[in-house]
Write an enzyme that holds these catalytic residues in place. Structure first.
Site, short mmCIF file in Angstrom:
data_model
loop_
_atom_site.label_atom_id
_atom_site.label_comp_id
_atom_site.label_asym_id
_atom_site.label_seq_id
_atom_site.Cartn_x
_atom_site.Cartn_y
_atom_site.Cartn_z
N LYS A 22 0.89 -0.65 -0.19
CA LYS A 22 0.04 -0.19 -0.21
C LYS A 22 1.15 1.23 0.64
CE LYS A 22 -4.92 -0.94 0.27
NZ LYS A 22 -4.55 -1.85 -0.67
N LYS B 232 -6.83 -14.27 -12.34
CA LYS B 232 -8.04 -14.96 -12.61
C LYS B 232 -9.15 -13.57 -12.41
CE LYS B 232 -7.04 -11.81 -7.90
NZ LYS B 232 -6.67 -11.85 -6.91
N LYS C 11 -12.30 -7.44 -10.82
CA LYS C 11 -12.95 -5.87 -11.73
C LYS C 11 -11.68 -5.61 -11.70
CE LYS C 11 -13.60 -3.63 -6.78
NZ LYS C 11 -12.30 -3.36 -6.68
#
Ligand code: TRP
Length: 331
Positions: free
Chosen positions: A111, A194, A197
């Protein structure tokens, strides 16, 4: 009967990958466990602080999980921020969570790179909040994917440390709930990896997609120019479509197209048409429930209220005992 806790991050709509990777197993799991499912809206604040989308996403998750078969009669389904006990336990656990170990967490380090304009304390202490979610119900099991294993390990560390510091065996060390062979990984439509979204438009089929959208997405899925040899190994983008077909279609259908592929007689147009129709048939009943639940604010309110009451009953008990153990005692 095990106590199971699972948090659902409230960003993004439910797609086939989520369904087969988790939700389908949750539905089975709730039959013989004491399950707590909650929508992790506090966690969403670490990355998505916009009030309107927060509210919208929480409702969407509730609707889609109910539509998929999470049963509020069998499970406890609630919203994380409806439990002040979680916030309190998070505060208390923070006193025994060390800066160094939090900074070493892989998701946090990731992050820092991707969200470097907003590295807030909530991100740093994300694993502490997650530990609070789990041990607030003194859970034994947590269904987690690979990406959450380190968080679960940290939960065990915090539980063990609490027990050690206060010379108690109050918190169990929660283990991963293993779905074993039932864990089906659904690939995306773009031939790479995979379903997700964030992998680009058209890569994921959402449970709420209209049939025409599903047809369009599937017809645009990546394929190759076709098999050149009998019984050859399938390239990954073709294998991916077969994997999806295995999940949604009958065994006969899969066998039929597998045979055509092996004889070099497959026509991808027909194959995709069949796949699209089978996805539509599979998602249709769930989509129908999504549509009707979305408009039933009264029912959603009732479910969330009842979930909150059941969850708080369990959380209240823990917080009272934790306070007692830690030395917050009445005069
Ligand atoms: N971190 C989890 C995720 O990103 C969501 C989550 C929050 C969770 N609290 C939890 C999962 C507690 C299991 C148990 O998917």
């Amino acid at each position: 009967m095990e106590i199971v806790v699972s948090g659902i991050r409230s960003t993004g709509n439910l797609h086939l990958g989520n369904y087969f990777g988790a939700v389908k197993n949750f539905i089975k799991m709730q039959e013989d466990n004491d399950c707590f499912f909650f929508i992790a809206d506090y966690h969403s604040l670490t990355t998505h602080p916009d009030p309107d989308s927060l509210h919208h996403n929480v409702k969407q998750v509730l609707v889609e999980y109910l539509a998929s078969g999470i049963d509020p009669e069998k499970s406890t389904i609630y919203v994380q921020s409806d439990l002040p006990e979680v916030a309190e336990l998070y505060l208390l656990l923070n006193m025994h969570a060390y800066k160094g170990e939090l900074e070493r967490n892989t998701s946090f380090k990731e992050k820092i790179k991707t969200q470097n304009e907003n590295i807030n304390a909530g991100l740093l202490t994300y694993p502490v909040l997650m530990a609070a979610d789990i041990i607030i119900h003194r859970a034994n099991k947590v269904p987690v994917g690979k990406d959450q294993e380190q968080h679960l390990e940290m939960t065990r560390t915090f539980a063990r440390r609490f027990n050690h510091i206060y010379k108690t065996e109050y918190f169990p060390e929660p283990q991963a709930y293993n779905f074993g062979e039932n864990l089906v990984k659904i690939p995306g439509l773009d031939g790479t990896g995979k379903m997700g979204k964030s992998e680009g438009d058209g890569n994921a089929v959402f449970m709420s997609d209209e049939p025409d959208i599903i047809r369009k997405k599937v017809m645009r899925a990546v394929t190759d120019s076709g098999p050149e040899m009998m019984n050859q190994e399938k390239p990954v983008e073709i294998q991916n479509l077969f994997t999806i077909m295995k999940a949604v279609s009958s065994a006969d259908t899969v066998e039929h197209f597998d045979g055509l592929y092996n004889n070099c007689e497959i026509r991808y147009g027909d194959f995709k048409k069949q796949l699209a129709e089978d996805i539509i048939a599979f998602t249709a009943p769930i989509k129908e429930r999504i549509d009707s639940l979305s408009g039933d604010g009264e029912y959603l309110k009732k479910v969330a209220q009842r979930g909150m009451e059941k969850a708080r009953e369990s959380a209240d008990k823990t917080i009272l005992e934790v306070r007692q153990i830690m030395g917050f005692r009445p005069f």
